[in-house]
Write an enzyme that holds these catalytic residues in place. Structure first.
Site, PDB file in Angstrom:
ATOM      1  N   HIS A   1       0.810  -1.231   0.000  1.00  0.00           N
ATOM      2  CA  HIS A   1       0.000   0.000   0.000  1.00  0.00           C
ATOM      3  C   HIS A   1       0.831   1.263   0.000  1.00  0.00           C
ATOM      4  CE1 HIS A   1      -3.936  -1.929   0.951  1.00  0.00           C
ATOM      5  NE2 HIS A   1      -3.172  -2.824   1.533  1.00  0.00           N
TER       6      HIS A   1
ATOM      7  N   LYS B   1      -7.775  14.069   4.613  1.00  0.00           N
ATOM      8  CA  LYS B   1      -6.958  12.846   4.577  1.00  0.00           C
ATOM      9  C   LYS B   1      -5.868  13.003   5.642  1.00  0.00           C
ATOM     10  CE  LYS B   1      -6.176  13.810   0.254  1.00  0.00           C
ATOM     11  NZ  LYS B   1      -5.963  12.851  -0.849  1.00  0.00           N
ATOM     12  N   ARG B   2      -5.114  11.936   5.925  1.00  0.00           N
ATOM     13  CA  ARG B   2      -4.030  12.051   6.898  1.00  0.00           C
ATOM     14  C   ARG B   2      -3.095  13.153   6.434  1.00  0.00           C
ATOM     15  NH1 ARG B   2      -3.439   8.154  11.203  1.00  0.00           N
ATOM     16  NH2 ARG B   2      -1.518   9.303  11.573  1.00  0.00           N
TER      17      ARG B   2
ATOM     18  N   LYS C   1       1.308  14.258   0.642  1.00  0.00           N
ATOM     19  CA  LYS C   1      -0.076  14.579   0.237  1.00  0.00           C
ATOM     20  C   LYS C   1      -0.219  16.080  -0.025  1.00  0.00           C
ATOM     21  CE  LYS C   1      -1.840  10.634   2.946  1.00  0.00           C
ATOM     22  NZ  LYS C   1      -2.677   9.821   2.032  1.00  0.00           N
TER      23      LYS C   1
ATOM     24  N   THR D   1      -8.322   6.733  -1.766  1.00  0.00           N
ATOM     25  CA  THR D   1      -9.701   6.232  -1.848  1.00  0.00           C
ATOM     26  C   THR D   1     -10.690   7.366  -1.565  1.00  0.00           C
ATOM     27  OG1 THR D   1      -9.316   5.433   0.404  1.00  0.00           O
ATOM     28  CG2 THR D   1      -9.299   3.780  -1.355  1.00  0.00           C
TER      29      THR D   1
ATOM     30  N   LYS E   1     -14.410   8.461  -3.292  1.00  0.00           N
ATOM     31  CA  LYS E   1     -15.649   8.754  -2.546  1.00  0.00           C
ATOM     32  C   LYS E   1     -16.197  10.126  -2.955  1.00  0.00           C
ATOM     33  CE  LYS E   1     -13.654   5.997   1.131  1.00  0.00           C
ATOM     34  NZ  LYS E   1     -12.693   6.039   2.270  1.00  0.00           N
TER      35      LYS E   1
HETATM   36  C1  LIG Z   1       2.304   2.090  11.538  1.00  0.00           C
HETATM   37  C2  LIG Z   1       2.818   1.758  10.314  1.00  0.00           C
HETATM   38  C3  LIG Z   1       1.973   1.951   9.099  1.00  0.00           C
HETATM   39  C4  LIG Z   1       2.601   2.018   7.888  1.00  0.00           C
HETATM   40  C5  LIG Z   1       1.891   2.130   6.715  1.00  0.00           C
HETATM   41  C6  LIG Z   1       0.532   2.174   6.794  1.00  0.00           C
HETATM   42  C7  LIG Z   1      -0.293   2.206   5.563  1.00  0.00           C
HETATM   43  C8  LIG Z   1       0.340   1.436   4.476  1.00  0.00           C
HETATM   44  C9  LIG Z   1      -0.471   3.545   5.098  1.00  0.00           C
HETATM   45  C10 LIG Z   1      -1.713   3.627   4.258  1.00  0.00           C
HETATM   46  O1  LIG Z   1      -2.774   3.755   4.780  1.00  0.00           O
HETATM   47  N1  LIG Z   1      -1.524   3.589   2.926  1.00  0.00           N
HETATM   48  C11 LIG Z   1      -2.621   3.983   2.076  1.00  0.00           C
HETATM   49  O2  LIG Z   1      -3.344   2.814   1.689  1.00  0.00           O
HETATM   50  C12 LIG Z   1      -4.486   3.164   0.906  1.00  0.00           C
HETATM   51  C13 LIG Z   1      -5.275   1.883   0.623  1.00  0.00           C
HETATM   52  O3  LIG Z   1      -4.643   1.109  -0.316  1.00  0.00           O
HETATM   53  C14 LIG Z   1      -4.094   3.894  -0.375  1.00  0.00           C
HETATM   54  O4  LIG Z   1      -5.256   4.268  -1.059  1.00  0.00           O
HETATM   55  C15 LIG Z   1      -3.237   5.108  -0.059  1.00  0.00           C
HETATM   56  O5  LIG Z   1      -2.751   5.672  -1.239  1.00  0.00           O
HETATM   57  C16 LIG Z   1      -2.068   4.713   0.842  1.00  0.00           C
HETATM   58  O6  LIG Z   1      -1.344   5.850   1.291  1.00  0.00           O
HETATM   59  C17 LIG Z   1      -0.147   2.132   7.990  1.00  0.00           C
HETATM   60  C18 LIG Z   1       0.589   2.018   9.165  1.00  0.00           C
END
Ligand SMILES: CCc1ccc([C@H](C)CC(=O)N[C@@H]2O[C@H](CO)[C@@H](O)[C@H](O)[C@H]2O)cc1
Length: 801
Positions: free
Chosen positions: A344, A535-536, A541, A641, A645
């Site tokens: 991801h 978004k985060r 971003k 995503t 939406k």
């Molecule tokens: C705590 C460590 C950690 C590291 C990475 C992550 C995720 C990979 C970050 C994340 O949410 N990625 C997002 O995933 C979405 C679903 O596929 C994508 O649409 C986003 O582009 C992507 O940033 C969460 C927690």
């Protein structure tokens, strides 16, 4: 409307009202006069739960009888959002509930807002997992989701003039009517010299318009012994409960970062904890169906949601070798045939690695197995690539050097039959850069499944007015097959329809205006253009790019330029330890303060940062967006995503050729998308050839003016130093190429202003966006996983109880 609940429980509003009253007495032990609003919420929730139980029990029964091949989703995060409204829609009981509440003098909307949101995720990855659970059920796919039942979810965000403050999210404080504890299904997990017990908590996942009700099984940690009696008798009460406390910390809290934090032992412990409990539970199900361990891969197709559950490669091997006594090759065959991995994120620093020393301490046997996997893998690779030590070093599961580490992404790719990205560009960049050596070695293992979102929560629940308009003009099949939105094409020339379209969208904007007025005391103009970025918070971003443009607009308005009224809405959480992200929030809040109190901006420009962005706030904001900000540096956002939406609800996107923006633009038409910025290829070239922001700044006087104004303390009560780190970053190396893209961004925003001046043209572009979003249903994504990766077929659920 349809009725998926075939439960003998009466589904009429009368019956629902009676059930609520019965629960008030029998479940809440309350008389009406003493009942709180939260009591009434729980009574409705319990009455709805009664009505889904038959489907839930029938589903489990059907799967057990039919010995079905099952999809398993392993995810450290599930951003589920509130259940009540979604379950009412998926059971087809929304109107009845409204009527029942009315009969009891209650307001359904108020009760819905009573539910504490299960925020068991950070952002995109967690929410995608939730959309996928709902789509698997709607497609009648036998599936189980496994994860962690965090006692505290993602922190609550307060926004002050000082920026973000975090507070604990005690979502379970009032209990949770949507889960059932399953102590009969609990498993020991050994981590270091500690053994903790994982106890299952099941949450029903309802499909839409079907009986299928799948299970989300979340593990909570507890101690084998609740009390150490010896210490207790010795009067050392702290020691008596110490082990229990330590064990329970494992599922106490969600890690609030969406970028890995190296070496956090609790994080690695959480990962092995839920993975081991889940695999042991799968072996119990296998045993229950009289199937031997070597048939594991025939029964289960296991998807790893990023590298967080990647330890499953070693843990499944451990269970097959040590518990089920299989030989290595058979075990390895079963493991690689069972698992598949979704990546991801492209950010190199986001690929998880764990120090060998920590691994040795906590997971010595799994590390031993990883060494053996690596030895056999490198032996094969050495034959394939003789005399290429660098390539072998890149392929290795172990990162050598002073601090040797285990590369979880490499472990996942080697141990899985498929690896996929979440949008075409992302999957291509995975093949060409991040995992290039593996893609060259095993091209057939690499594939793409573009993300999607569920049209139930993100349209039918979040935007009932637009949903009903769609039902009216194109029928209601879109709810289960979003490609039906194409039928809107027949109506884009129909002014009456376009009028209704604009009316519905304006109603959603007024709903948001009311919410922001109530919660933040700011009165917004619903007729202005709602320009939204939620978004985060993360530099890639580029919320700071949007903030710089707002300051530019402010300056141009102060210089008397006539620009159409605009309301700029930001929202999103920053990881607590991410200083630059928190500074960006501070800047936006500072800009809002000054702009909103400047009389020259009245009726022209308003800036708002909505606090505590979440699933339920998203449901309020997405239907009210005119302009969707998807402005990440090309090549950095895996998919996105939120972009889907917003477009699905009729927003127009201003965006770069990044992630799924590219596919959205292809589907809705380039004329209905405001494109800007350098491509991923060009950005890659900048990094390869060297990039400096100054040349871009020098040829852009407005940007210089904006930077100077921010540096002057204009948005920080005269404090010239506050934003220095951000400005220095932007003017010295600007890693996310803000300065290279801001000029083009300005052009695109000017084009937006021009289009906004023609409301019927804008309305047609808005309809074109919704119409083109059929592809971005999570049903389509799941269909692809089921057919191309899992080979799992639908199994309709029979009524057995
Ligand atoms: C705590 C460590 C950690 C590291 C990475 C992550 C995720 C990979 C970050 C994340 O949410 N990625 C997002 O995933 C979405 C679903 O596929 C994508 O649409 C986003 O582009 C992507 O940033 C969460 C927690």
């Amino acid at each position: 409307s349809f009725r998926s609940s075939t439960s003998p429980c009466q589904t009429s509003s009368r019956a629902l009202a009676e059930a609520m009253q019965r629960h008030l007495f029998f479940s809440q032990a309350k008389s009406p006069s003493l009942a709180t609003r939260h009591d009434h919420y729980r009574c409705l929730a319990l009455a709805v739960r009664d009505r889904l139980l038959h489907n839930w029990v029938d589903t489990a029964e059907t799967y057990t009888q039919a010995q079905v091949r099952t999809a398993v989703y392993l995810s450290a995060e599930y951003l589920l959002g509130p259940h009540l409204d979604n379950n009412l829609v998926n059971l087809g009981l929304r109107q009845e509930a409204e009527q029942a509440c009315h009969e009891l003098g209650l307001d359904l909307e108020e009760l819905i807002r009573e539910e504490p949101e299960p925020g068991l995720g950070n952002g995109g990855l967690g929410r995608l997992a939730a959309c996928f659970q709902e789509s698997m059920a709607t497609l009648e796919l036998p599936a189980i989701g496994y994860g962690i039942r965090y006692e505290f979810g993602i922190f609550r965000q307060q926004i002050t003039t000082q920026g973000q403050q975090e507070s604990t999210d005690s979502w379970l404080a009032q209990g949770n009517p949507w889960e059932v504890i399953r102590p009969e299904w609990s498993y020991p997990v050994t981590i270091g010299n500690h053994t903790v017990i994982g106890v299952a908590y099941d949450t029903p996942i309802l499909g839409y318009g079907v009986r299928t009700t799948n299970t989300l099984r979340l593990w909570a940690a507890s101690a084998p012994e609740a009390l150490d009696f010896a210490s207790f008798n010795a009067g050392d009460y702290t020691k008596a409960v110490l082990h229990k406390m330590q064990s329970e910390t494992l599922s106490k809290v969600l890690y609030p970062n969406d970028e890995p934090e190296q070496g956090k032992r609790l994080r690695l412990s959480q990962q092995i904890f839920f993975v081991s409990c889940s695999l042991q539970d799968m072996f119990r199900i296998l045993r229950g169906q009289g199937l031997p361990a070597r048939e594991f891969h025939r029964k289960f197709a296991v998807q790893l949601n990023d590298t967080h559950p990647a330890i499953a490669v070693a843990e499944l091997m451990r269970l097959l070798l040590d518990e089920h006594r299989l030989d290595w090759d058979t075990a390895w065959g079963v493991t690689t045939a069972s698992l598949s991995y979704t990546n991801h994120t492209l950010l190199p620093e986001a690929l998880e690695t764990w120090g060998i020393d920590l691994f040795q301490q906590l997971l010595p046997r799994q590390l031993e197995i990883i060494y053996e996997i690596n030895a056999r893998f490198l032996r094969m690779a050495r034959i394939r690539y003789p005399g290429q030590p660098d390539k072998l070093a890149r392929l290795s599961l172990i990162e050598e050097g002073p601090h040797r580490k285990v590369r979880m992404a490499n472990l996942a790719v080697v141990g899985c039959h498929h690896t996929n990205g979440v949008a075409e560009l992302h999957s291509e960049l995975l093949r060409r850069h991040v995992l290039a050596d593996f893609a060259e070695l095993w091209p057939d293992r690499f594939t793409n499944v573009t993300n999607g979102v569920t049209p139930r929560r993100w349209m039918a629940v979040a935007n009932p007015a637009l949903a009903n308009l769609l039902d009216d003009v194109i029928g209601s099949h879109w709810r289960r097959d979003l490609t039906h939105l194409q039928a809107l094409g027949k109506h884009t020339g129909d002014d009456a329809f376009l009028q209704r379209w604009r009316g519905v969208r304006d109603a959603s904007k007024q709903r948001l205006v009311q919410h922001i007025h109530q919660t933040q005391g700011i009165l917004l103009d619903h007729s202005s253009l709602f320009d939204v970025q939620v978004k985060r918070i993360h530099e890639y971003k580029r919320q700071h790019l949007a903030a710089l443009h707002v300051v530019e607009r402010y300056l141009r308005l102060r210089n008397g330029e006539d620009l159409p009224p605009r309301t700029v809405i930001f929202g999103g959480k920053a990881a607590p330890g991410y200083a630059m992200a928190k500074l960006i929030i501070r800047l936006i809040v500072g800009i809002a303060e000054i702009v909103n109190m400047d009389p020259a901006m009245a009726g022209r420009l308003r800036v708002v940062f909505v606090p505590n962005f979440s699933v339920s706030l998203g449901q309020l904001i997405y239907p009210a967006v005119d302009l969707s900000e998807q402005i990440s540096t090309a090549g950095k956002e895996a998919s996105g995503t939120g972009n889907m939406k917003m477009a699905l609800n009729g927003a127009l996107t201003i965006g770069t050729l990044d992630g799924a923006n590219i596919e959205i633009r292809d589907q809705v038409g380039a004329d209905n998308f405001f494109l800007f910025g350098h491509t991923a290829e060009q950005i890659h070239e900048f990094d390869r050839m060297g990039y400096h922001p100054m040349p871009w700044i020098e040829k852009d006087p407005i940007v210089r003016e904006v930077i100077e104004l921010i540096g002057s303390g204009h948005f920080s009560e005269g404090d010239r130093d506050l934003f220095h780190p951000l400005l220095a970053n932007l003017t010295s190396h600007d890693p996310f190429k803000v300065m290279a893209d801001i000029g083009d961004y300005r052009q695109a925003q000017n084009h937006v202003d021009a289009c906004w001046q023609d409301p019927s043209r804008w309305a047609r572009m808005s309809v074109a966006n919704t119409m083109g979003c059929g592809f971005f249903s999570s049903d389509r994504s799941i269909q692809e996983y089921a057919e191309r990766i899992w080979k799992v077929a639908p199994v309709p659920v029979e009524a057995t109880t």
